[in-house]
Design an enzyme around this catalytic site. Structure first.
Site, short mmCIF file in Angstrom:
data_model
loop_
_atom_site.label_atom_id
_atom_site.label_comp_id
_atom_site.label_asym_id
_atom_site.label_seq_id
_atom_site.Cartn_x
_atom_site.Cartn_y
_atom_site.Cartn_z
N ASP A 40 4.19 -1.23 -13.92
CA ASP A 40 4.72 -1.93 -12.75
C ASP A 40 5.18 -3.35 -13.10
O ASP A 40 6.25 -3.79 -12.70
CB ASP A 40 3.66 -1.99 -11.64
CG ASP A 40 3.11 -0.62 -11.30
OD1 ASP A 40 3.74 0.38 -11.69
OD2 ASP A 40 2.05 -0.55 -10.65
N GLY A 98 0.81 -1.22 0.00
CA GLY A 98 0.00 0.00 0.00
C GLY A 98 0.84 1.27 0.00
O GLY A 98 0.36 2.34 0.36
N ALA A 99 2.10 1.17 -0.40
CA ALA A 99 2.99 2.34 -0.37
C ALA A 99 3.28 2.88 -1.75
O ALA A 99 4.06 3.81 -1.91
CB ALA A 99 4.30 1.97 0.33
C1 GLA Z 1 -0.12 2.40 -10.36
C2 GLA Z 1 -0.47 1.58 -11.60
C3 GLA Z 1 0.48 1.91 -12.76
C4 GLA Z 1 0.55 3.40 -13.00
C5 GLA Z 1 0.81 4.15 -11.70
C6 GLA Z 1 0.73 5.64 -11.85
O1 GLA Z 1 1.14 2.02 -9.88
O2 GLA Z 1 -0.37 0.20 -11.30
O3 GLA Z 1 0.06 1.21 -13.91
O4 GLA Z 1 -0.60 3.87 -13.66
O5 GLA Z 1 -0.12 3.79 -10.68
O6 GLA Z 1 1.75 6.12 -12.66
#
Ligand code: GLA
Length: 382
Positions: A172, A122-123
Site C-alpha cells: 500500500d 475501512g474499505a
Molecule cells: C492490506 C495490507 C497490505 C496487503 C493487503 C492484502 O491492505 O496493508 O500490505 O497485505 O492487505 O493484499
C-alpha cells in the site's frame, strides 16, 4: 479538495501561509492478495482518491495537526515525547511517522499541518497508507530530507508495524509513493523492483464498496500472516514465495488443514499475478477475466478472507461482464471493496445490475467509484 483548497484552509486555521502542500493517493489492488508479506507479487494502481496536506515549519519541536474530516479536530504532540494513545486514533499515524522519520533524520523539527482526505475509510483502499505517505512527503519537503519513494514506503510501513500495530506488508505504501498515471504496477515484494503497464484505454477501473461493516480485521490479518509463516517454516523455505505446488503436496501431512490452504492460496496467487501482467501485455482480456475469477475463488475458499455479501457482489458483476473483463474482492478482506476491470461501455449495465440485485440479495447498499490510475507522491517521471 484540491491542494489550493487545503492551502487556503491552512491560512484560515493558522493565520499564516502554508510553506508546502502534498498529496498521496490510496490504491486498488488488481490481483495478488496477501502475497506482499510472503515476498511475492502484487499488482496495484494508485487511485484518484487520496490525502492532501498543507504545512509550515515551527521552531519549537511541536507537531500540531488540524484534521478537517474529523470536525476540524486539532491535536498536538512534542517530537521529544511521542507516545501512542488510544484517542484520537488518527493522530497515531502522524506520531508513528514522525517517530520513524526522526530516528533516521534527527534534523526533523516541528510543524503545523492541515490534513484532509477522501479515501473511504475501512474499505480496503488504503486510507492509512495514503495518510502515512502524505505525511512523509510533507516532512520531506519541509525539512529538505533526502527521502526517495522506496524509503518513504518503508518508513510508512515501519510506522504502521511498530507504532500503529498492524503487521501490514509493503504494497500500500509503495504504490502510494510510486504509482504512475494510467498504469498498474507489478511489484516484486522481495526486491521491491517494479514493472509498469498501461491499462487499456477503453477500460475502466470500477470499485464497488460492499459497505459491509468490517470486524476483527487486524486480528484476522495478523493470524493469516502467522499461518503463512508457520507453513513456510514447515516447508523449509524462507517464505512462501519459494514454495511451489509440488513442495506443498509433498508436505501436506505436516501442515494443519488451514496452513495447507493458506499456502495454496499464496502459491497459486503469485502465479496468477505474474500471468496477469503478461495477459494485459498481450491484450488477452479473456485470461484477465479468468485470473481475477480464480483469485476471488482462492480468497474465498483457501485464504477465507471474503464474506457472503462480497461473494454475492462479485457474482453479480462477473455474470454481467462475462469474459469481457474481470472482478474480484480487493484488499485485506472481511468486507471492503470489489474491483472490476471492464470495458467502459459496460459501466452503465454493471451499475444497473448491482443496483437491482445487491440490495435485494443482501440488504446492503453499495457505493460505486469509477477510478483512474494516478501518480504516487514520490513519482518523479511521468
Ligand atoms: C492490506 C495490507 C497490505 C496487503 C493487503 C492484502 O491492505 O496493508 O500490505 O497485505 O492487505 O493484499
Amino acid at each position: 479538495m484540491t491542494l489550493a483548497d487545503v492551502s487556503s484552509l491552512f491560512t484560515t486555521y493558522f493565520n499564516a501561509a502554508a510553506e508546502v502542500t502534498s498529496h498521496a493517493p490510496g490504491r486498488v489492488n488488481l490481483i495478488g492478495e496477501h502475497t506482499d508479506y510472503n515476498e511475492g507479487f502484487v499488482f496495484p494502481a494508485a487511485i484518484n482518491f487520496g490525502t492532501a496536506i498543507a504545512a509550515a515549519r515551527r521552531d519549537d519541536g511541536i507537531i500540531r495537526v488540524v484534521a478537517v474530516d474529523y470536525d476540524n479536530a486539532c491535536a498536538e504532540f512534542s517530537l521529544d515525547n511521542i507516545e501512542h494513545q488510544p484517542q484520537p486514533g488518527w493522530l497515531n499515524y502522524v506520531k508513528g511517522v514522525c517517530q520513524v522519520v526522526r530516528a533516521r533524520y534527527p534534523q526533523l523539527g516541528g510543524a503545523n499541518l492541515v490534513v484532509t482526505g477522501n479515501v473511504p475509510q475501512g474499505a480496503g483502499l488504503s486510507s492509512s497508507a495514503s495518510f502515512e505517505v502524505a505525511i512523509i512527503s510533507t516532512l520531506t519537503q519541509l525539512y529538505d530530507l533526502n527521502i526517495e519513494g522506496i524509503e518513504a514506503a518503508l518508513l510508512g510501513q515501519q510506522a504502521e508495524n511498530e507504532f500503529v500495530g498492524c503487521s501490514c506488508g509493503i504494497m500500500d505504501q509503495l504504490i502510494s509513493a510510486l504509482g504512475k498515471p494510467g498504469k498498474a504496477m507489478l511489484l516484486d515484494c522481495r526486491d521491491l523492483s517494479q514493472r509498469f503497464i498501461a491499462l487499456p484505454e477503453d477500460f475502466a477501473i470500477m470499485i464497488v464498496n460492499s459497505n459491509v461493516k468490517r470486524g476483527l480485521v487486524d486480528s484476522e490479518y495478523n493470524l493469516r500472516r502467522q499461518q503463512c509463516e508457520s507453513a513456510a517454516s514447515k516447508l523449509g523455505v524462507a517464505s512462501l514465495r519459494d514454495a511451489d505446488i509440488a513442495l506443498l503436496a509433498s508436505h501436506k501431512a505436516t501442515l494443519t488443514p488451514d496452513e495447507y490452504k493458506r499456502a495454496r492460496h499464496i502459491i497459486t496467487e503469485n502465479e496468477r499475478t505474474t500471468t496477469m501482467f503478461d495477459a494485459l501485455s498481450n491484450g488477452d482480456i479473456g485470461k484477465v477475466s479468468q485470473l481475477m475469477a480464480e483469485s476471488h475463488d482462492s480468497m474465498r475458499d483457501d485464504f477465507e478472507i471474503t464474506v457472503p455479501a462480497i461473494d454475492t457482489l462479485v457474482e453479480i458483476i462477473q455474470q454481467t461482464i462475462g469474459e469481457s473483463g474481470g472482478a474480484r474482492m480487493t484488499g485485506g478482506g472481511f468486507g471492503g471493496c470489489v474491483v472490476a476491470l471492464l470495458p467502459k461501455n459496460l459501466l452503465l449495465g454493471v451499475t444497473k445490475q448491482v443496483e437491482d440485485k445487491y440490495y435485494a440479495k443482501t440488504g446492503l447498499k453499495q457505493t460505486i467509484y469509477i477510478c483512474t490510475a494516478e501518480q504516487g507522491a514520490f513519482d518523479k517521471n511521468c
